[in-house]
Structure formats: C-alpha cells, structure tokens
Motif scaffolding. Structure first.
Motif, mmCIF file in Angstrom:
data_model
loop_
_atom_site.group_PDB
_atom_site.id
_atom_site.type_symbol
_atom_site.label_atom_id
_atom_site.label_comp_id
_atom_site.label_asym_id
_atom_site.label_seq_id
_atom_site.Cartn_x
_atom_site.Cartn_y
_atom_site.Cartn_z
ATOM 1 N N ARG A 228 7.235 1.376 2.094
ATOM 2 C CA ARG A 228 6.878 1.046 3.478
ATOM 3 C C ARG A 228 5.374 1.251 3.683
ATOM 4 O O ARG A 228 4.726 0.479 4.397
ATOM 5 C CB ARG A 228 7.699 1.883 4.455
ATOM 6 C CG ARG A 228 7.542 1.426 5.898
ATOM 7 C CD ARG A 228 8.532 2.074 6.826
ATOM 8 N NE ARG A 228 8.284 3.508 6.950
ATOM 9 C CZ ARG A 228 8.975 4.316 7.743
ATOM 10 N NH1 ARG A 228 9.984 3.843 8.473
ATOM 11 N NH2 ARG A 228 8.701 5.599 7.801
ATOM 12 N N SER A 229 4.811 2.248 3.002
ATOM 13 C CA SER A 229 3.373 2.507 3.090
ATOM 14 C C SER A 229 2.558 1.300 2.619
ATOM 15 O O SER A 229 1.595 0.901 3.281
ATOM 16 C CB SER A 229 3.010 3.746 2.270
ATOM 17 O OG SER A 229 1.621 3.971 2.310
ATOM 18 N N ILE A 230 2.935 0.703 1.497
ATOM 19 C CA ILE A 230 2.184 -0.455 0.996
ATOM 20 C C ILE A 230 2.340 -1.643 1.941
ATOM 21 O O ILE A 230 1.402 -2.419 2.143
ATOM 22 C CB ILE A 230 2.552 -0.814 -0.470
ATOM 23 C CG1 ILE A 230 1.592 -1.859 -1.057
ATOM 24 C CG2 ILE A 230 3.951 -1.321 -0.617
ATOM 25 C CD1 ILE A 230 0.234 -1.350 -1.394
ATOM 26 N N TYR B 249 2.695 -1.375 5.191
ATOM 27 C CA TYR B 249 1.767 -1.047 6.282
ATOM 28 C C TYR B 249 0.317 -1.322 5.879
ATOM 29 O O TYR B 249 -0.475 -1.815 6.686
ATOM 30 C CB TYR B 249 1.910 0.414 6.710
ATOM 31 C CG TYR B 249 3.050 0.704 7.643
ATOM 32 C CD1 TYR B 249 3.262 -0.034 8.807
ATOM 33 C CD2 TYR B 249 3.926 1.763 7.383
ATOM 34 C CE1 TYR B 249 4.303 0.252 9.667
ATOM 35 C CE2 TYR B 249 4.966 2.064 8.243
ATOM 36 C CZ TYR B 249 5.153 1.298 9.391
ATOM 37 O OH TYR B 249 6.185 1.596 10.251
ATOM 38 N N LEU B 250 -0.039 -1.019 4.644
ATOM 39 C CA LEU B 250 -1.389 -1.316 4.163
ATOM 40 C C LEU B 250 -1.673 -2.814 4.264
ATOM 41 O O LEU B 250 -2.755 -3.214 4.707
ATOM 42 C CB LEU B 250 -1.582 -0.840 2.721
ATOM 43 C CG LEU B 250 -1.801 0.652 2.523
ATOM 44 C CD1 LEU B 250 -1.701 1.007 1.039
ATOM 45 C CD2 LEU B 250 -3.158 1.079 3.071
ATOM 46 N N ALA C 201 0.409 3.761 7.274
ATOM 47 C CA ALA C 201 0.420 3.766 5.803
ATOM 48 C C ALA C 201 0.113 5.169 5.273
ATOM 49 O O ALA C 201 0.769 5.653 4.352
ATOM 50 C CB ALA C 201 -0.595 2.761 5.265
ATOM 51 N N ASP D 154 3.157 7.530 5.876
ATOM 52 C CA ASP D 154 4.263 7.297 4.933
ATOM 53 C C ASP D 154 3.903 7.727 3.514
ATOM 54 O O ASP D 154 4.741 8.292 2.796
ATOM 55 C CB ASP D 154 4.683 5.824 4.945
ATOM 56 C CG ASP D 154 5.733 5.532 6.004
ATOM 57 O OD1 ASP D 154 6.144 6.447 6.731
ATOM 58 O OD2 ASP D 154 6.153 4.360 6.097
ATOM 59 N N ARG E 204 -1.485 4.984 -2.685
ATOM 60 C CA ARG E 204 -1.401 4.380 -1.346
ATOM 61 C C ARG E 204 -2.087 5.245 -0.298
ATOM 62 O O ARG E 204 -2.729 4.734 0.620
ATOM 63 C CB ARG E 204 0.056 4.088 -1.025
ATOM 64 C CG ARG E 204 0.530 2.943 -1.917
ATOM 65 C CD ARG E 204 1.998 2.763 -1.994
ATOM 66 N NE ARG E 204 2.253 1.723 -3.015
ATOM 67 C CZ ARG E 204 3.425 1.450 -3.517
ATOM 68 N NH1 ARG E 204 4.474 2.132 -3.113
ATOM 69 N NH2 ARG E 204 3.567 0.515 -4.413
ATOM 70 N N ALA F 261 -5.235 4.089 2.046
ATOM 71 C CA ALA F 261 -5.233 4.252 3.502
ATOM 72 C C ALA F 261 -6.436 5.081 3.949
ATOM 73 O O ALA F 261 -7.124 4.733 4.914
ATOM 74 C CB ALA F 261 -3.929 4.902 3.962
#
Length: 132
Positions: A50-52, A54-55, A63, A66, A83, A87
């Motif tokens: 999910r972080s990537i 968001y990135l 990002a 997460d 990640r 961010a």
C-alpha cells in the motif's frame, strides 16, 4: 492470531490489489490493500504494498506511515526501508532517507539501484550541510 480463512481472503485481496497496481489503478489498489490490512493487520507486505501505491499517488505522508508500519511489523522487510526512504526524500527529510537507504544498501550490497539511491541521497545531505 488471525483465522486461516481471513488470512486467505486477505491474500486474495492483496493479489487483486497487485493486479490493479500493475494496471496503474493506484486508488483501487489502495482500497484492496486496505481491505487486506483490515482482515490481517499483521502483514508487513500489505502495508509495504500500500505504501508503494501511495508513493505512486504522491501521497507521501501516507506512504511514510505505511512503510514505517511495515518495518515495525518486520524489521527485516527491506522493501519497507526502501519505500520509507523514498517517502522521506519526497518530503524533504533527506537525513532520515539516508539512514533507510543505507540499511537497504547494507542488506542488498549487490543491488545497484539501492547503492545509487544511497549515493544520490548522501550527496544531497552533504550539499545541504555545505549550504548552511
């Protein structure tokens, strides 16, 4: 502990999210990763994925949050450090990014991209220190 059927459902949602991510449908991917996290909040991979996403959406604060959660869940999850570093770079937190890029470079000494990102970040940190 999480019941096996919930883990399986969460993994299925992650797979759907991964497919959406590959199609560059990042908002939809984030929704599916969120559903997976809701079913199994103990998976570093769900937070990392999910972080990537968001990135890619340039939601750098989310990002960062997460990626940090992913690392909290699994200190050996190298993608989480990668990640979080990305961010932090986007947010202008270069010294924090450098710490994470260094961790990635040490964990993956043969990864050219990791070494390159570390070196690039190191130059920025030095340049900013010199400007003061």
């Amino acid at each position: 502990t999480i019941p096996e059927d919930r883990k399986t459902l969460a993994d299925d949602l992650k797979s759907k999210a991964n497919d959406l991510f590959k199609q560059q449908k990042f908002n939809e991917a984030i929704e599916k990763y969120t559903e997976a996290v809701d079913l199994n909040p103990y998976s570093a991979i769900y937070y990392g994925n999910r972080s990537i996403a968001y990135l890619r959406m340039e939601s750098f604060g989310w990002a960062l949050e997460d990626a940090t959660k992913a690392i909290d869940l699994d200190k050996n999850y190298v993608k989480g450090y990668y990640r979080r570093a990305a961010a932090n770079m986007a947010l202008g937190n270069h010294k924090k990014a450098l710490v994470d890029y260094e961790a990635v470079a040490k964990a993956r000494p043969n990864d050219r991209d990791a070494r390159s990102k570390f070196t690039e970040c190191q130059k920025i940190v030095r340049m900013l220190a010199f400007e003061r």
